[in-house]
Structure formats: C-alpha cells, structure tokens
Design an enzyme around this catalytic site. Structure first.
Site, short mmCIF file in Angstrom:
data_model
loop_
_atom_site.label_atom_id
_atom_site.label_comp_id
_atom_site.label_asym_id
_atom_site.label_seq_id
_atom_site.Cartn_x
_atom_site.Cartn_y
_atom_site.Cartn_z
N HIS A 186 -1.33 -0.39 -1.05
CA HIS A 186 -0.24 -1.48 -1.40
C HIS A 186 -0.72 -3.09 -1.76
O HIS A 186 0.10 -3.84 -1.69
CB HIS A 186 0.80 -1.68 -0.27
CG HIS A 186 1.46 -0.26 0.08
ND1 HIS A 186 1.93 -0.04 1.35
CD2 HIS A 186 1.85 0.69 -0.82
CE1 HIS A 186 2.39 1.19 1.08
NE2 HIS A 186 2.52 1.57 -0.23
N ASN A 217 -0.73 7.67 18.16
CA ASN A 217 0.56 7.50 18.28
C ASN A 217 1.49 8.41 17.29
O ASN A 217 0.82 9.04 16.44
CB ASN A 217 0.91 5.90 17.92
CG ASN A 217 0.43 5.13 18.86
OD1 ASN A 217 0.37 5.51 19.96
ND2 ASN A 217 0.13 3.92 18.39
#
Length: 241
Positions: A124, A216
């Site tokens: 990005h 996670n």
C-alpha cells in the site's frame, strides 16, 4: 489447545527448519509502536470525523475534498516519531541471519526498513515518499507534516503521498515481487492483519509450503499449521535466531 509457551516452542522449531521464511503483516504489527489499527476497538474507525476513514482515504475523496484529506492524513497517518518494536526488529534479525527472504506488508509507516529489513514489499505504499503530481519532484514526510492545507510543489502542482488509496490499484512490480517471495517460501508467518482488504489479502493463496503460522486469529486460522494468540512483538521477541 497449547499454551503460549508451547506455541512459541512450536514456532521456534518451525523457524529452525526453514530457510525461506516470508512474513505477511498488517496494521497489528505497528500498534505496539503506537500507530493505530484501522479496525481495532481503539482504531481509526472508532474515532469521530465528519466522514469514516475508509471514505477519507479513497481516491474519489482525495480528488473532491483534498483539504479534508490532508487534515486527516497529517493528523492520523504521519506518525513520524514512531519507532520499530520487537516484531520489526526480530524480522530484520531473521533476514540478516539468512532465514527470512522477505516482508510483505500492508503498512505504510516504513518501520520495517527503519528496523533494518531490506527486502520489504509495501503493498500500500509509504508515507515516507511523496511526489508532485505535475512534475514528479520528491518530497519527504517531514515536508508533508509541516505543510498547510493542500501541499504544493515549487512548480505549483499538488503533492500526493505515495500511498495506495481505496479505489486505486496496487503497484504491479510490488505485487509480482510479493507473489514470487510467497510462492517460493518454505514458511509463511501471517500476523497483525484481518485479511479483509483485497487484493492484498489474496496474495496468501500463492503460498504452497507446509508451515503456515498465524499470529492472532484471521480467516486463515482454520488452515494454519499453528495459530498463536498474543501480541506479535511479545511472541517474536522470544524467538532465538
């Protein structure tokens, strides 16, 4: 289910057996450095603005409301005093040791390079790079932080951050580099990303190895060979290189 200590031991064993590790990360990697995650409870999506961040950080909004865009951009995305945390540092250490071949990141903060990582695919873009839309002149992040209103080049052109906004396409050279690294990896560690932003999240499908670790929970957890619930910096700091 294994406790955290046993999970980290299993991660260590996988790393010891691997020679071409790729780390794929998102905003959760930098939250320990004080940079807010977009979608966490304390993230940008829960703060009060006239528009939601996803709208502000779109190409259409940038074109139609540049003053509001840059006000948000300076306020929320230019965290230039942030320092690399234990996760960034450990990944750089793994690269120096010849174990990790690349970091693929959705982050735009430049902290992986600041920690010493050399092969980083920034899907990005980066807030550290800014260019005049008219003449192409480069401007650093400090210039952008201290500019006012819509930043202008000496030629009069508008200066745009080298950041991929919503509605914009990814840089194809960066994508190809990331795809090659992931497809050749013998271990893929995914951490700090909800894997909901496409096309970046779709790059995971190019991994063909047998050691997939998720730090996670993400949508990948069901497919992972090892899932670890814990802060990424806390987990990786316990890895011996």
């Amino acid at each position: 289910m294994m406790d955290l200590r046993n999970q980290i031991a299993a991660l260590q064993e996988m790393i010891d057996k691997s020679r071409r590790i790729v780390f794929f990360g998102g905003a959760g990697v930098s939250t320990e450095s004080g940079i807010p995650d977009f979608r966490s409870v304390d993230g940008l999506y829960h703060q009060k603005y006239a528009y939601p961040p996803e709208t502000i950080l779109s190409h259409n909004f940038y074109e139609k409301h540049p003053e509001e865009f840059f006000r948000f951009y300076r306020d929320k995305l230019l965290k230039l005093d942030a320092e690399p945390n234990a996760a960034h540092k450990k990944l750089a250490e793994l690269e120096r040791a010849g174990k990790l071949t690349a970091v693929v990141t959705q982050n735009i903060d430049g902290l992986h390079q600041k920690a010493g990582s050399r092969t980083v695919y920034e899907l990005h873009g980066s807030v550290l790079r800014n260019y005049c839309e008219k003449c192409g002149k480069f401007y650093d992040a400090e210039f952008m932080l201290h500019s006012e209103g819509v930043p202008r080049c000496t030629c009069g052109g508008r200066i745009k951050p080298d950041v991929v906004l919503y509605e914009e396409g990814l840089d194809m050279d960066t994508v190809h580099g990331a795809v090659n690294a992931i497809s050749e990896a013998d271990m893929l560690i995914v951490g700090g990303t909800s894997l909901v932003v496409y096309p970046a999240a779709g790059l995971i499908q190019y991994y063909e190895g047998s050691r997939l670790v998720v730090i996670n929970k993400t949508d990948l957890s069901a497919m992972a060979d090892l899932t670890i619930l814990g802060a990424i910096g806390e987990v990786l700091s316990q890895i011996k290189v």
